[in-house]
Design an enzyme around this catalytic site. Structure first.
Site, PDB file in Angstrom:
ATOM      1  N   GLU A  84      -4.352 -35.828 -21.082  1.00 46.51           N
ATOM      2  CA  GLU A  84      -4.765 -36.686 -20.353  1.00 46.51           C
ATOM      3  C   GLU A  84      -5.742 -36.381 -19.187  1.00 46.51           C
ATOM      4  OE1 GLU A  84      -1.540 -39.265 -19.638  1.00 46.51           O
ATOM      5  OE2 GLU A  84      -1.545 -40.443 -21.604  1.00 46.51           O
TER       6      GLU A  84
ATOM      7  N   GLU B 272      -0.354 -40.747 -28.710  1.00 51.13           N
ATOM      8  CA  GLU B 272       1.124 -40.895 -28.353  1.00 51.13           C
ATOM      9  C   GLU B 272       1.045 -42.412 -28.408  1.00 51.13           C
ATOM     10  OE1 GLU B 272       1.862 -39.581 -24.441  1.00 51.13           O
ATOM     11  OE2 GLU B 272       0.830 -37.637 -24.800  1.00 51.13           O
TER      12      GLU B 272
HETATM   13  C1  GLA Z   1       1.428 -39.987 -21.152  1.00 51.14           C
HETATM   14  C2  GLA Z   1       1.658 -38.542 -21.170  1.00 51.14           C
HETATM   15  C3  GLA Z   1       3.108 -38.005 -21.869  1.00 51.14           C
HETATM   16  C4  GLA Z   1       4.127 -38.773 -21.098  1.00 51.14           C
HETATM   17  C5  GLA Z   1       3.852 -40.279 -21.584  1.00 51.14           C
HETATM   18  C6  GLA Z   1       4.885 -41.390 -20.999  1.00 51.14           C
HETATM   19  O1  GLA Z   1       0.865 -40.514 -22.111  1.00 51.14           O
HETATM   20  O2  GLA Z   1       0.485 -37.798 -21.948  1.00 51.14           O
HETATM   21  O3  GLA Z   1       3.184 -36.546 -21.388  1.00 51.14           O
HETATM   22  O4  GLA Z   1       4.062 -38.686 -19.949  1.00 51.14           O
HETATM   23  O5  GLA Z   1       2.519 -40.727 -20.877  1.00 51.14           O
HETATM   24  O6  GLA Z   1       4.669 -42.600 -21.536  1.00 51.14           O
END
Ligand code: GLA
Ligand code: ZN
Length: 705
Positions: A157, A315
C-alpha cells in the site's frame, strides 16, 4: 514490457487463488506447521509472505538471515501452497532508521518523524533506496527462480508524502522537467495573484500549512510529484528484483479510491493489478445495497486500471475490521457473498488480511482466518473453508474477462483539482458521491461499467458518463468529439469543463472546449439552501420518466445553442429553463445534466438511456432491487454471478435461459432461489467442458525453466 500473466499465475486447469497475508515471523516453527495444516483444511492455495519481515531477514546492516525463511518457503512448497513474495520496504528495522536517519519522513511542518509506524520512509532518500534494492536483490536471487513463487508483491500500500530537503530538491527538478522555465511555471500557477511570482527555483517550496497552502496549481503539482516519486521508487524496487529474476510478474497492492496517490500511474507499471478491499458491510447508517454498489465500483475501478484483465483481491477481511469507529462482523453468508462479488467483477483471487490474528500490536483485534484460541473451531474459519471449496469449483473461469459497454470517468488529477477549489459549495463537494450515484444507476440494472482516467481510450464504449469532469486535459475534448461523431453517447454533469491540466480556468469560461460538442452555454449556478429542492420536469422526448424528480445543492442555468432540451427546471426564478440537454453530433449524442440530481432522476434517466442505446445487461430480465448480476466470459463460456444483497430470499426468473449451477444451488425450469445474502454462479448456454482457449493459462513451471 509487462509480463503476460495468463502464462504464469494459473495452473493449466485454471484456478482461483485463495489465501492470505501470512506473517510467520510472529510465530514459532510449531505454529507454522499448524498453520499449514489449517491452510490445507480451508483450501488456501497461496499466501503472501515477507511484507513486514525486514527486521528478521536483515538483522543488522548487511547481516542477512534467510534460514528461517527458507524453512517457511520449504514447508509451503511441500504443502503445495504457492507464494506471493513481498518486498519489505513498507516497514523498516529500527537499526536501519537509527543508522540512516534520512530514511524517515519529514512532516509538513518540517519535523523529522521518529522511528515507528510503517509507511514512514522518504521515497527519495538514496540510502533507503540502496537498502531496499539490496534486500530485494537478495530475495530475488534466493527465491525468484522457484516455481512456487507466483508473484512479486512489492511493498505494501504505497502512500504518503515527505517534505525533507531531498524531496524538495527532487520536486524542483520534477517541476523543471515539467515546465522548462520559471516563467512557464509562474504562468501555469497564476502566481501573479497575491504577488507570488517566483524568481528562482530555490524559492519553490511544497505546500505547507505554515507556508503556501492555497496555490491550487502548486497543490496539484505536489500531489502529482508525490505520485511520480512513488512510482519511481517502485520502479527502483522492481529493477532490483529484475537483476536476478526477469520472469516472475510483479504487483503491488493499492487501495481502491484512496486519494493520496494516483493509482492509475502505479497500475500502469504492473504486470497484474491487485488491491485491498475493506467495505463497511452492515453499516447501519447506509443501505447494504449501496455498500454493495460502492464496492462494485471499487472492484470495477481496479479491473479498469489493469486494462480490463483479471485483477487480484490481495486483501479483505474474513470477518471484521478494527480501524473504523464501529466494526461490525460480517454476518453469516456475507463473507461468501462479498468474496464472490470480487470474482464476479474480475478478480482471480480472494485473499485476506490476515491468516492468523496477532497477539499484540495495533491490529490484534482485526479479523483473521485463525482467531485467538479458536483455530479451526470458529464460524469465520468454517466460512472461509466453505468458500475455499466453492472457489475450487470455479477454476474454469480464471482468466475470464468482463465485456463492458459503459464507462464512467474517475480521474485523480480531476478529483484533486476539483476538491481543492474554493467555489460555490465547499461544504459538499461530492465528487465521489456523484460518481457513486451514476455508477449505482448502471449497477442496479446489472450493467458492467469501467472506471476510466482521462487518458484512457473510449472508442469501444456505447455510453461514457463524465460526472463533475471539472478538469479537461489536453486532447480530451477532441477524443470525446470523435467518440460522439462515431456514434457514442457522452453525458456530462454540472461542474464539468472548467479548467485545463494546470487548473487554470479556460479562456471563454466553463465548457469553452466543449461548447460546440454540447451545443449549450452555462450562464450561472443557483446554490440551494440545504434540503431545498428544485423540480426537474422531463420533456416529451423523455416521456418514460415520470417520477417526482428534483435537483439539490447546485443547479446550473443553461442556454441552448443548438442542443435539444430533454428536461427543464420546474420551480425557482429559472423555472422553465433547460436542465438536461442533448446535442446530436455525427452518429452520436453529447448530453449535459446541469444539476445535482437526486438518485431517482439519475436512475430513471440511465435506465432510459441504456434501453435506447441497447446496453447489454448481465441478465435478460429485470432483477429485484438489491440483486445484481455480473458476467465473465472465457472462450465460448459465459459465467453469471447472481448476488442477493438483501436480507430476504429472492426468486430469480431464468427467462428461458438454460443454466447450470456451478456451486450446487438448485435450479428449476423457471427460476432459481437466492437466500438472504445468497450468491450463486451459473454457466449460461454452452454448458459443456470449457475449450482450452488461447487465454487459458499455461503451466507455471514452463515460465521459469
Ligand atoms: C491494509 C494493510 C494491512 C492491514 C490491513 C488492515 O490493507 O495492507 O497490512 O493493515 O490494512 O485492514
Ligand atoms: Zn523525503
Amino acid at each position: 514490457m509487462p509480463i503476460d500473466i495468463t502464462r504464469t499465475l494459473w495452473s493449466p486447469q485454471g484456478r482461483i487463488l485463495h489465501g492470505a497475508d501470512y506473517c510467520p515471523e510472529q510465530w514459532s516453527p510449531d505454529v507454522w506447521r499448524e498453520d499449514i495444516a489449517l491452510m490445507q483444511q480451508c483450501g488456501v492455495n497461496v499466501v503472501s509472505i515477507g511484507m513486514f519481515a525486514w527486521s528478521f531477514l536483515e538483522t543488522d546492516d548487511e547481516k542477512y538471515d534467510f534460514g528461517w525463511f527458507d524453512e517457511v518457503v520449504g514447508l509451503l512448497t511441500r504443502a503445495e501452497i504457492s507464494i506471493f513474495m513481498a518486498t519489505p520496504s513498507g516497514a523498516r528495522p529500527a537499526w536501519l532508521a537509527q543508522r540512516y536517519p534520512e530514511v524517515l519522513r519529514v512532516n509538513k511542518n518540517g519535523q523529522r518523524n521518529g522511528f515507528g509506524f510503517r509507511h514512514n520512509h522518504c521515497m527519495t532518500s538514496p540510502q533507503y533506496r540502496r537498502k531496499v534494492a539490496a534486500i530485494n536483490e537478495q530475495l530475488a536471487r534466493r527465491y525468484g527462480h522457484l516455481d512456487q513463487v507466483l508473484l512479486w508483491h512489492v511493498s505494501n500500500e504505497y502512500c504518503g508524502e515527505c517534505f525533507c530537503d531531498l524531496c524538495k530538491a527532487a520536486f524542483r527538478e520534477w517541476l523543471q522537467r515539467r515546465y522548462g522555465s520559471l516563467e512557464a511555471l509562474n504562468k501555469a500557477w497564476w502566481t501573479a495573484f497575491w504577488s507570488h511570482v517566483y524568481t528562482d527555483w530555490s524559492q519553490v517550496e511544497p505546500p505547507t500549512p505554515h507556508g503556501e497552502p492555497q496555490l491550487h496549481g502548486l497543490n496539484l503539482d505536489w500531489k502529482r510529484f508525490t505520485t511520480a516519486q512513488t512510482v519511481d521508487f517502485m520502479q527502483a524496487e522492481i529493477a532490483a528484483l529484475r537483476l536476478c529474476d526477469q520472469t516472475t510478474p510483479v504487483t503491488t497492492n493499492t487501495m481502491g479510491i484512496f486519494d493520496g496517490v494516483d493509482s492509475s500511474k502505479i497500475c500502469a507499471e504492473l504486470d497484474v493489478v491487485s488491491w485491498d478491499a475493506y467495505p463497511r458491510w452492515h453499516d447501519d447508517a447506509k443501505d447494504e445495497v449501496l455498500v454493495a454498489s460502492r464496492t462494485g465500483f471499487w472492484h470495477d475501478l481496479n479491473r479498469s486500471l489493469g486494462g480490463g484483465k483479471p485483477f487480484l483481491l490481495m486483501e479483505s477481511t474474513p470477518s471484521i475490521l478494527n480501524w473504523q469507529e464501529v466494526n461490525r462482523p460480517k454476518q453469516p453468508g456475507m463473507h461468501r457473498l462479498s468474496s464472490l462479488q470480487a470474482v464476479a467483477h474480475g478478480a482471480d483471487s480472494v485473499q485476506y488480511f490476515q491468516w492468523r490474528a496477532s497477539r499484540g500490536g495495533p491490529e490484534k483485534f482485526h479479523g483473521a482466518v485463525v482467531n485467538h484460541g479458536h483455530t479451526a473451531n470458529s464460524r469465520v474459519f468454517r466460512e472461509v473453508a466453505e468458500l475455499g471449496q466453492t472457489l475450487a469449483g470455479l477454476g474454469e473461469l480464471s482468466g475470464a474477462t468482463t465485456p463492458v459497454e459503459a464507462a464512467i470517468y474517475f480521474d485523480w488529477d480531476n478529483r484533486w483539482a476539483y476538491e481543492d477549489n474554493q467555489s460555490l459549495r465547499n461544504d459538499r463537494k461530492g465528487y465521489i458521491e456523484e460518481i457513486e450515484t451514476w455508477y449505482h444507476a448502471l449497477w442496479r440494472q446489472s450493467i458492467a461499467t469501467d472506471l476510466i482516467v482521462e487518458e484512457a481510450p473510449i472508442d469501444g464504449y456505447k455510453l461514457v458518463i463524465a460526472p463533475l469532469l471539472y478538469m479537461l486535459k489536453d486532447g480530451v475534448a477532441e477524443r470525446m468529439t470523435r467518440f460522439v461523431e462515431g456514434g457514442g453517447c457522452l453525458l456530462f454533469t454540472y461542474g464539468s469543463g472548467w479548467v485545463n491540466d494546470s487548473d487554470l480556468i479556460f479562456e471563454g469560461g466553463q465548457l469553452a472546449p466543449l461548447r460546440e460538442l454540447l451545443g449549450i452555454r452555462v450562464l450561472e449556478t443557483f446554490v440551494h439552501r440545504d434540503h431545498e429542492r428544485v423540480a426537474i420536469v422531463p420533456e416529451r422526448a423523455l416521456s418514460a420518466l415520470s417520477g417526482d424528480y428534483a435537483s439539490v445543492d447546485l443547479s446550473e442555468l443553461i442556454e441552448v445553442e443548438g442542443a435539444e432540451v430533454l428536461a427543464r427546471y420546474g420551480s425557482q426564478y429559472f423555472s422553465g429553463t433547460p436542465c438536461l440537454t442533448r446535442n446530436r453530433v455525427g452518429r452520436g449524442a453529447a448530453m449535459y445534466s446541469g444539476c445535482r440530481a437526486e438518485a431517482a432522476f439519475v436512475n430513471d434517466l440511465v435506465a432510459d438511456l441504456s434501453e435506447s442505446l441497447g446496453l447489454a445487461t448481465c441478465w435478460p430480465c429485470a432483477l429485484p432491487e438489491g440483486v445484481h448480476a455480473r458476467q465473465r466470459v472465457n472462450g465460448d463460456h459465459r459465467y453469471v454471478f447472481l448476488m442477493n444483497f438483501t436480507h430476504h430470499t429472492q426468486a430469480i426468473p431464468l427467462a428461458g435461459q438454460e443454466v447450470a449451477s456451478l456451486d450446487g444451488v438448485s435450479v428449476s425450469d423457471e427460476s432459481l432461489s437466492l437466500k438472504p445474502l445468497g450468491v450463486t454462479v451459473v454457466k449460461v448456454g454452452h454448458t459443456g467442458e470449457p475449450k482450452p482457449a488461447a487465454a487459458m493459462p499455461r503451466p507455471l513451471v514452463s515460465t521459469k525453466s
